[in-house]
Design a protein around this motif. Structure first.
Motif, PDB file in Angstrom:
ATOM      1  N   ALA A 155       0.952  -1.234  -0.031  1.00 16.51           N
ATOM      2  CA  ALA A 155       0.054  -0.013   0.010  1.00 16.51           C
ATOM      3  C   ALA A 155       0.801   1.230  -0.124  1.00 16.51           C
ATOM      4  N   ALA A 158       2.360   1.717  -3.400  1.00 15.80           N
ATOM      5  CA  ALA A 158       1.488   2.170  -4.524  1.00 15.80           C
ATOM      6  C   ALA A 158       1.043   3.597  -4.083  1.00 15.80           C
ATOM      7  N   GLY A 159       0.909   3.967  -2.730  1.00 15.16           N
ATOM      8  CA  GLY A 159       0.602   5.542  -2.302  1.00 15.16           C
ATOM      9  C   GLY A 159       1.613   6.364  -2.818  1.00 15.16           C
TER      10      GLY A 159
ATOM     11  N   ALA B 158      -3.470   6.834   0.045  1.00 15.98           N
ATOM     12  CA  ALA B 158      -3.549   7.307  -1.117  1.00 15.98           C
ATOM     13  C   ALA B 158      -2.963   5.726  -1.949  1.00 15.98           C
ATOM     14  N   GLY B 159      -2.290   4.778  -1.224  1.00 14.44           N
ATOM     15  CA  GLY B 159      -2.138   3.494  -1.976  1.00 14.44           C
ATOM     16  C   GLY B 159      -3.339   2.772  -2.194  1.00 14.44           C
ATOM     17  N   LEU B 160      -4.146   2.521  -0.964  1.00 15.55           N
ATOM     18  CA  LEU B 160      -5.420   1.962  -1.145  1.00 15.55           C
ATOM     19  C   LEU B 160      -6.471   2.456  -1.995  1.00 15.55           C
ATOM     20  N   ALA B 162      -5.659   3.847  -4.921  1.00 14.44           N
ATOM     21  CA  ALA B 162      -5.167   3.752  -6.154  1.00 14.44           C
ATOM     22  C   ALA B 162      -5.204   2.166  -6.442  1.00 14.44           C
ATOM     23  N   LEU B 163      -4.702   1.204  -5.466  1.00 14.50           N
ATOM     24  CA  LEU B 163      -5.070  -0.266  -5.579  1.00 14.50           C
ATOM     25  C   LEU B 163      -6.511  -0.537  -5.839  1.00 14.50           C
TER      26      LEU B 163
END
Lengths: 220, 220
Positions: A155, A158-159, B158-160, B162-163
């Motif tokens: 995560a 990706a963030g 932000a990662g969650l 985007a994923l």
């Protein structure tokens, strides 16, 4: 220059030009004509290597996949160290290597089929396996659940990728170093801690809109 | 129905229709004609409320900003608890509320000017201030640097987001719960720990491609 070598150069030039244009102007706005012109090759040469835009996307994604494979290559070190190093290499690569950055963005596009190569999934699979190995090596603190760590690392990466698209400072070494500085103290087992000396704190470098650092006061 | 009430309903219908179409088909592919048809209003009515596509984007972003404000509203609790609750509310909102999801995606589009509202920046500002408050309340373990925690929370959210665009399971409660389960043990001060009883472990629910959970063996 041998014919085959020339063909490889042309193919690489097309992949780089496509990655630069997709990254800069977006996928929709980048036409094959502009890509071949930027690569300095004819439209015919482009079509010799890539039948259509989707094939060119595959070309960029596969080239990025090669770079990802090099980032996650076997290294002769503790798995937790390998994970930390690879995460820094990935984030630096997303900042500096347009093929890697465009490949990650393209591989997540909704029109890609489920069977198409997905670089974030490749990364996730590797992170999960590496965290599992770190657990078997005894490097994780008792109570740390490997999948919690793997999910969080995936995560965070990706963030930083997503935030870095708007503000490249997120792909500085410092933002990722802050993450590791936060979690390593509660993730590394006492047995493995000596091996990570010096890793903990990377200094409070400025990060994008970083909050001022004040020592926490502990309540009664 | 009063005239003003009708106008508000029309405006909201247009914002929802635009958010749904931007979310589903992408920004470029969504024309104003399709948006007004989906909202069940005339093209003239659309142009009465929104002069052009950019104005409609602002409308969606501002509506999402209202939802974000509600997520980060003042709550009468310890700041660290407020942060945890708001992060879960944000991730749930990104999964379930198309206006919030589309607003976040649209507010990060490269053609937005620097002066335009940026929801991720709003969220970051709030997270930084809330972590600072948590530090002042004595809720953070000695040695935890507030900006490390703030940067990590912003990156994970932000990662969650985007994923989750590729696989909605990342916006399940479980992925974010794994993050908090990993970091809370090393973030919460002893003084504040009692107040967080029961928060630590949310059970090892299945997450997307989660690694099998095995207890770490500690080396000699």
């Amino acid at each position: 220059m041998a014919k085959q070598e020339r063909a490889i150069r042309t193919r690489n030039a097309l992949i780089t030009a496509a990655a630069e244009l997709f990254d800069q102007d977006g996928y929709e706005a980048s036409s094959l004509a502009v890509i071949s012109a930027r690569a300095g090759v004819s439209s015919g040469a482009l079509h010799f290597h890539f039948a259509n835009k989707a094939a060119l996307v595959d070309g960029v994604v596969n080239a990025a996949g090669e770079r990802l494979r090099s980032i996650t290559r076997h290294r002769d070190a503790l798995s937790l160290q390998v994970l930390i190093d690879a995460s820094h290499d990935l984030v630096r690569g997303l900042a500096q290597d347009v093929v890697l950055r465009a490949g990650f963005a393209l591989s997540a596009r909704p029109e890609r089929t489920a069977a198409a190569r997905d670089l974030r999934r490749d990364w996730q699979t590797w992170v999960e396996a590496t965290v599992e190995r770190a657990a078997r090596e005894g490097a994780l603190m008792p109570g740390v659940v490997p999948c919690d760590l793997a999910t969080t690392v995936v995560a965070v990466a990706a963030g930083l990728e997503a935030l870095g698209g708007g503000d490249p400072r997120w792909l500085d070494r410092s933002a990722l170093a802050r993450f590791w500085a936060l979690v390593l103290p509660c993730v590394v087992s006492p047995a493995a801690r000596d091996l990570f000396a010096g890793l903990g704190r990377a200094g409070c470098d400025p990060v994008p809109r970083g909050v001022p650092v004040a020592p926490p006061r502990i309540g009664s």
